[in-house]
Write a protein that holds these residues in place. Structure first.
Motif, mmCIF file in Angstrom:
data_model
loop_
_atom_site.group_PDB
_atom_site.id
_atom_site.type_symbol
_atom_site.label_atom_id
_atom_site.label_comp_id
_atom_site.label_asym_id
_atom_site.label_seq_id
_atom_site.Cartn_x
_atom_site.Cartn_y
_atom_site.Cartn_z
ATOM 1 N N PHE A 1 -69.126 72.978 44.012
ATOM 2 C CA PHE A 1 -69.253 73.185 45.448
ATOM 3 C C PHE A 1 -67.864 73.418 46.037
ATOM 4 C CE2 PHE A 1 -72.822 70.818 43.959
ATOM 5 C CZ PHE A 1 -73.892 71.411 44.590
ATOM 6 N N ALA B 1 -71.355 77.698 46.225
ATOM 7 C CA ALA B 1 -71.901 76.761 45.248
ATOM 8 C C ALA B 1 -72.422 77.521 44.037
ATOM 9 C CB ALA B 1 -73.038 75.950 45.872
ATOM 10 N N ARG C 1 -68.092 78.265 52.473
ATOM 11 C CA ARG C 1 -68.614 77.398 51.417
ATOM 12 C C ARG C 1 -69.253 78.256 50.345
ATOM 13 N NH1 ARG C 1 -73.845 74.602 54.307
ATOM 14 N NH2 ARG C 1 -74.747 76.544 55.022
#
Length: 140
Positions: free
Chosen positions: A107, A84, A82
């Protein structure tokens, strides 16, 4: 040396800034998804979009409509699956010359370090106001 998530997303963002869609597309899987918090009724670059070809067509439309002046991804935070960023950007609308500037939230979802989905959040009121100003300009 294998590319890290930060390197891959850095390349994607560099390709975006360069408006090089082929370079950008080289990092996306065929089932890539792009989701925005903007209702699809706003236009073809809003809402959910699934599949690399559809996403690339969406982004080509943005590139056709806007000149990219600034796009700051220096705040990118990455982990293996992940990432962001809050991304301040300034574009110029090609047809009207009007500036379009805001900060968006991006994101990323990754699998084995590679992007599979991008979800973005925009200032919806600003987008609606900008679109209305373009429409009123065209009505004159």
């Amino acid at each position: 040396m294998p590319k890290t998530t930060a390197m891959i997303l850095g390349d994607i963002y560099d390709a975006w800034r360069a408006q090089d869609i082929d370079w950008l597309a080289s990092y996306l899987p065929n089932d890539f998804s792009h989701i925005t918090n903007v209702p699809a009724s706003i236009g073809p670059t809003a809402g959910s979009c699934h599949g690399k070809r559809a996403v690339i067509d969406r982004w080509r439309a943005v590139m056709a409509d806007f000149e990219f002046l600034t796009f700051d991804t220096s705040g990118l935070i990455t982990e293996r699956n992940r990432a962001a960023a809050e991304i301040p950007f300034r574009y110029r609308h090609r047809a009207s010359g009007k500036l379009f500037e805001m900060t968006k939230g991006s994101f990323w979802t990754l699998e084995d370090g590679w992007p599979v989905r991008l979800t973005e959040y925009y200032d919806l009121a600003y987008i609606q106001s900008f679109k209305a100003s373009l429409m009123s300009e065209n009505a004159d």
